[in-house]
Design a protein around this motif. Structure first.
Motif, PDB file in Angstrom:
ATOM      1  N   PHE A 208      45.375 -26.491 -27.200  1.00  0.00           N
ATOM      2  CA  PHE A 208      45.420 -27.932 -28.026  1.00  0.00           C
ATOM      3  C   PHE A 208      45.519 -28.893 -27.380  1.00  0.00           C
ATOM      4  O   PHE A 208      46.289 -29.116 -26.166  1.00  0.00           O
ATOM      5  N   ASN A 209      44.863 -30.089 -27.466  1.00  0.00           N
ATOM      6  CA  ASN A 209      44.723 -31.429 -26.589  1.00  0.00           C
ATOM      7  C   ASN A 209      44.992 -32.398 -27.553  1.00  0.00           C
ATOM      8  O   ASN A 209      44.338 -32.567 -28.447  1.00  0.00           O
ATOM      9  N   LEU A 210      46.171 -33.229 -27.600  1.00  0.00           N
ATOM     10  CA  LEU A 210      46.379 -34.169 -28.717  1.00  0.00           C
ATOM     11  C   LEU A 210      45.318 -35.346 -28.664  1.00  0.00           C
ATOM     12  O   LEU A 210      44.837 -35.570 -29.598  1.00  0.00           O
ATOM     13  N   VAL A 211      45.157 -35.706 -27.544  1.00  0.00           N
ATOM     14  CA  VAL A 211      44.111 -36.856 -27.332  1.00  0.00           C
ATOM     15  C   VAL A 211      42.992 -36.637 -27.920  1.00  0.00           C
ATOM     16  O   VAL A 211      42.265 -37.209 -28.738  1.00  0.00           O
ATOM     17  N   GLY A 212      42.600 -35.359 -27.344  1.00  0.00           N
ATOM     18  CA  GLY A 212      41.310 -34.699 -27.929  1.00  0.00           C
ATOM     19  C   GLY A 212      41.139 -34.609 -29.348  1.00  0.00           C
ATOM     20  O   GLY A 212      40.120 -34.689 -30.181  1.00  0.00           O
ATOM     21  N   ALA A 213      42.399 -34.163 -29.738  1.00  0.00           N
ATOM     22  CA  ALA A 213      42.278 -33.741 -31.378  1.00  0.00           C
ATOM     23  C   ALA A 213      42.461 -35.307 -32.227  1.00  0.00           C
ATOM     24  O   ALA A 213      41.402 -35.306 -33.137  1.00  0.00           O
ATOM     25  N   TYR A 214      42.915 -36.300 -31.765  1.00  0.00           N
ATOM     26  CA  TYR A 214      42.892 -37.666 -32.389  1.00  0.00           C
ATOM     27  C   TYR A 214      41.379 -38.216 -31.809  1.00  0.00           C
ATOM     28  O   TYR A 214      41.002 -38.884 -32.972  1.00  0.00           O
ATOM     29  N   ALA A 215      40.823 -37.822 -30.959  1.00  0.00           N
ATOM     30  CA  ALA A 215      39.433 -38.595 -30.845  1.00  0.00           C
ATOM     31  C   ALA A 215      38.628 -37.760 -31.862  1.00  0.00           C
ATOM     32  O   ALA A 215      37.539 -38.489 -32.306  1.00  0.00           O
ATOM     33  N   LEU A 216      38.562 -36.351 -32.024  1.00  0.00           N
ATOM     34  CA  LEU A 216      37.894 -35.686 -32.912  1.00  0.00           C
ATOM     35  C   LEU A 216      38.193 -36.280 -34.388  1.00  0.00           C
ATOM     36  O   LEU A 216      37.250 -36.413 -35.149  1.00  0.00           O
ATOM     37  N   MET A 217      39.358 -36.509 -34.676  1.00  0.00           N
ATOM     38  CA  MET A 217      39.644 -37.086 -35.887  1.00  0.00           C
ATOM     39  C   MET A 217      39.101 -38.348 -36.181  1.00  0.00           C
ATOM     40  O   MET A 217      38.579 -38.752 -37.266  1.00  0.00           O
TER      41      MET A 217
END
Length: 244
Positions: A208-217
């Motif tokens: 899990f990558n928080l920055v990547g997750a928000y970018a995906l969102m």
């Protein structure tokens, strides 16, 4: 072109029907809130999020908008000039139609991916919940779609209304995403507003990558709002084709 009313804008039976639909809808909402019961469901309702989070659902908010619009439309048909300015505005009608249709599409597609709770009649309360879900997600979309094919006036839906239709879902999404982590327990009205849900769905097996997750969102949010606007454009096209 001078604004002209179509016969449906004077149909008293339609006015009575829309008023009844709205009042029944509000009655369902009031009953649901007043008689809130948490029924544990390990898959769909594992946590009691409380009585008032009911109003954070897009479905509930869009239905409330539609009920208010129906009441105003009923008053407009009965001759209220002030109500006619809102009810007979094709842009307002298109946006209300859009939100109800999207709510119905998301909920019913959830059955395919097993994200929507099953419709059951195991208890009186669960039977009521099933009836409520059918009213919000199936009956209401059918009503607004039918109403779409009968314009109240000869006015067309403009491009401005189509693009403005994306503002509310954008603000709703941002509010849901930002509010979620600060609630106790952590609460999101829909799983696709959760970073870990999106990451597990699209990036299976990767840490899990928080920055990547928000970018995906952010990418999905842009796509989602664009989809709202695209559907509204289709609604506008249907309406404008029906205008005489």
């Amino acid at each position: 072109m001078e604004k002209q009313l179509n016969p449906i804008a004077k149909n008293k039976k339609l006015a009575a029907f829309l008023m009844a639909v709205a009042l029944i809808g509000f009655a369902i909402i009031v009953y649901r809130v007043v008689n809130y019961v948490f029924e544990y469901d390990p898959e769909h309702s594992p946590i009691d999020y409380g009585r008032w989070n009911f109003f954070t659902y897009f479905t509930v908010q869009s239905n409330i908008m539609a009920y208010l619009y129906f009441i105003v439309t009923s008053l407009a048909i009965f001759g209220s000039k002030k109500a006619q300015k809102i009810a007979f505005n094709p842009g307002v009608k298109a946006v209300v139609t859009l939100y109800i249709i999207v709510a119905g599409l998301v909920y019913n597609s959830g059955f395919i991916f097993k994200l929507s709770p099953p419709l059951t009649f195991n208890s009186p309360y669960q039977s009521f919940i099933t009836i409520m879900q059918c009213y919000f997600h199936m009956f209401m979309p059918a009503v607004v779609i039918a109403l779409l094919f009968f314009p109240f006036t000869n006015e067309r839906v403009g491009k401005k209304a189509v693009f403005l239709s994306g503002i509310y879902p954008l603000l709703y999404s941002l509010f849901s995403i930002i509010r979620g982590p600060f609630t106790d327990p952590e609460y999101y009205p829909y799983p696709f507003y959760k970073t870990d849900f999106l990451w597990d769905t699209f990036m299976k097996g990767k840490p899990f990558n928080l920055v990547g997750a928000y970018a995906l969102m952010a990418v999905i949010l842009v796509f989602g709002i664009s989809l709202f606007i695209a559907i509204c454009a289709i609604i506008a096209l249907v309406h404008n084709k029906r205008v005489k």
